[in-house]
Write an enzyme that holds these catalytic residues in place. Sequence first.
Site, PDB file in Angstrom:
ATOM      1  N   GLU A 130       0.819  -1.222   0.000  1.00 13.84           N
ATOM      2  CA  GLU A 130       0.000   0.000   0.000  1.00 13.84           C
ATOM      3  C   GLU A 130       0.848   1.265   0.000  1.00 13.84           C
ATOM      4  O   GLU A 130       0.863   2.028   0.964  1.00 13.84           O
ATOM      5  CB  GLU A 130      -0.997  -0.056   1.157  1.00 13.84           C
ATOM      6  CG  GLU A 130      -1.965  -1.215   0.960  1.00 13.84           C
ATOM      7  CD  GLU A 130      -2.913  -1.449   2.121  1.00 13.84           C
ATOM      8  OE1 GLU A 130      -3.145  -0.513   2.905  1.00 13.84           O
ATOM      9  OE2 GLU A 130      -3.408  -2.585   2.243  1.00 13.84           O
TER      10      GLU A 130
ATOM     11  N   HIS B 145     -14.119 -11.744   7.096  1.00 12.97           N
ATOM     12  CA  HIS B 145     -13.204 -12.348   8.056  1.00 12.97           C
ATOM     13  C   HIS B 145     -11.970 -11.464   8.182  1.00 12.97           C
ATOM     14  O   HIS B 145     -11.010 -11.644   7.426  1.00 12.97           O
ATOM     15  CB  HIS B 145     -12.749 -13.734   7.589  1.00 12.97           C
ATOM     16  CG  HIS B 145     -13.783 -14.811   7.692  1.00 12.97           C
ATOM     17  ND1 HIS B 145     -13.580 -16.080   7.195  1.00 12.97           N
ATOM     18  CD2 HIS B 145     -15.024 -14.816   8.252  1.00 12.97           C
ATOM     19  CE1 HIS B 145     -14.659 -16.825   7.449  1.00 12.97           C
ATOM     20  NE2 HIS B 145     -15.559 -16.079   8.070  1.00 12.97           N
ATOM     21  N   GLU B 146     -11.985 -10.512   9.095  1.00 15.46           N
ATOM     22  CA  GLU B 146     -10.750  -9.763   9.378  1.00 15.46           C
ATOM     23  C   GLU B 146      -9.948 -10.591  10.374  1.00 15.46           C
ATOM     24  O   GLU B 146     -10.482 -10.975  11.422  1.00 15.46           O
ATOM     25  CB  GLU B 146     -11.071  -8.383   9.954  1.00 15.46           C
ATOM     26  CG  GLU B 146      -9.849  -7.576  10.391  1.00 15.46           C
ATOM     27  CD  GLU B 146      -8.827  -7.378   9.264  1.00 15.46           C
ATOM     28  OE1 GLU B 146      -9.166  -6.761   8.258  1.00 15.46           O
ATOM     29  OE2 GLU B 146      -7.671  -7.886   9.411  1.00 15.46           O
TER      30      GLU B 146
ATOM     31  N   GLU C 215      -9.910   3.423   0.444  1.00 19.42           N
ATOM     32  CA  GLU C 215      -9.920   3.730   1.878  1.00 19.42           C
ATOM     33  C   GLU C 215      -8.968   4.865   2.245  1.00 19.42           C
ATOM     34  O   GLU C 215      -9.232   5.610   3.177  1.00 19.42           O
ATOM     35  CB  GLU C 215      -9.589   2.470   2.681  1.00 19.42           C
ATOM     36  CG  GLU C 215      -8.232   1.879   2.347  1.00 19.42           C
ATOM     37  CD  GLU C 215      -7.989   0.502   2.988  1.00 19.42           C
ATOM     38  OE1 GLU C 215      -8.927  -0.084   3.551  1.00 19.42           O
ATOM     39  OE2 GLU C 215      -6.845   0.027   2.919  1.00 19.42           O
TER      40      GLU C 215
END
Length: 682
Positions: A178, A382-383, A486
């Site tokens: 990222e 599912h984190e 995000e």
Amino acid sequence: MMATIARCLLALFLALAAPVRAETVATLASPDGVLTVEFGLNGEGRPEYRVSRLGRPVIDWSRLGFVLADAPKLERNFALADAARRSFDETWEQPWGERRYVRNRYNELRVRLAEKSGAKRAMDVVFRAFDDGVGFRYEFPDQGSLRAVNIVDELTEFAVADPATAWWIPGGEWNRYEYLYEKTPLEELSQVHTPTTFRTENGLHIAIHEAALVDYSAMWLRRVEGRRLKTVLSPAAEGARVKRTAPFPTPWRTIQIADRAGGLYESDLLLNLNEPNRLGDVRSWFTPHKYVGVWWSLHLETESWASGPKHGANTANVKRYIDFAAKHGFRGVLVEGWNVGWDGDWFANGSTFSFTEPYPDFDIEELSRYARSKGVRLIGHHETSGNIAHYEPQLTAGLDLYRRLGIDAVKTGYVADAGGVQARGADGRVVFEWHDGQVMARHHLRVVQEAAKRRIAVNPHEPIKDTGLRRTYPNWVAREGARGMEYNAWGAPPNPPEHEPELIFTRMLSGPMDFTPGVISLQGRGQKLQSTVAKQLALYVAIYSPIQMAADLPENYERNPRAFQFIKDVPADWAETRVLHGEIGDYATIVRKDRNSEDWYLGSVTDEEGRVLDVPLSFLSPGRRYRAQIYRDGPSADYRANGHDIVIEEREVTAADRLPLRLAPGGGQAVRFIALPARGRR
Ligand code: NOJ
Ligand code: CA
């Protein structure tokens, strides 16, 4: 003593006398004859390869080989034992993808290398030359002299022949994939992730990546000297970076080569180097679709993942999302924060998540029933906070729950710093792994295979990079693996306008991204998106995924129904894709044909510069009339001052027409071409 010195001098003399340069011992040409691969051995028996285009080197002589943990390195002392050739040409059908039919045409050269003395170990290198690039991999044969293969270093090099500009993100740094892209001379690279994209001084476009990353560590590239790059395998917490038992192949090392930047994007080389579909008729249970969800509000912090008064995943709120999805034709509703474990610092909560227990205010049984009654499905979440030691024992129970409730897609998450993935080590203790090491390559495939058994599609965030495995496991439908939407919500610097035209020619070469476009409010948390509304719409065509989120809040869409109409209309299921024009990091115009109608769609995005682009509509069916619904930047549109100025208009066009695109600074354009019924004969 004298004898030892004499032996050393003799060895030195022989080393100096031996030709440093490799001598070609086998060659291979692409089907169109434009690319050639030479395989060579130098005087020390060291294998090397070179790739040329029209006789001119693109990748100059580059080394091959391995350093092993518990055996001498596989690097010198080789002789060519055998060279076998074959050709292949087949067209295969994708269940979903940027295009329906893919041609897989290549010539192959397999060289068998055998050590001339010592353990006389053998190793194969297989090269495939396509018209759009080259792939090669090593194969470790079944042999008594090398059964357990413990690789500490892969020596594969890529010596880029000509000076070039490179677009890259750092490899092996804390934020995984990222990062914003850097554009530098190739000589300024240090260690980078792949795909890495280059444009040479002569205007040739090259992308280096890998295909079929299975049970192996991901490849980073480190610059050794000049323009010579070398493979660095992502680290392992314990022992060698790759631990395998022969026989096995490594992932393919890939070099895509094109005149145009768009040629790199149009290349199917990565998919072609993956194994065919192992899951059978996936399209009967996964079809591309769009989704909404309890998501942007969490990043805006108007709602929370955690329980309490702001808890977003409450039954009433999720019903509102389901109603919105049903009303506007979205199939999926993602719900994050539905399960116990988010309270406190969820970044550090990996060991508290339950993958079966909902928070008490989230009635998962009723909501999944309610959704289905309206033709909508919940999308699971599912984190793991990167704690697979805690997740793996719950994996099948978590997926069983979804299966029972008809939840047939799951977004997974691995929020942890690079090198901070918690996994179970050999002796049962927790060890810290990398997001793209061999342990995670195995983990992701395990999740995908367990999900496939239950007919569930998977979309990991903070994933391992894409290497085309969607061909083999078409329920691996998307992933993150780059800076997504995000970042525009947070206080951190938002994505700059050049980000998307960079992504298209770098990250997007590897496969679909769950970028989550469509924030037409252009409003993050205390900051504006560096975009126009028209660009947000264009992203649905420009950034490919078979699942596309409409990421903004429902109320923002309801406030802006005219722009929202494009998001409702645009498919996620394509028959064909073409890049009409584009330059890395500057702009790109992509057209795609709907797989379920005769309609075409166009998405064009630019960086901070406004542009006028000319688009010949020759991709449309000749002789047919189309109604073009145009969503373009208005006269005062500018990502800095007024991203909201949009003009929505219609006109009739045919393949003989040209469409001028006026893109504002930070802007874009989206067009739907509706095929009109052919006029009946009089
Ligand atoms: C990071 C993901 O990219 C984002 O989409 C998600 O909302 C959070 N993790 C929480 O899982
Ligand atoms: Ca993320």
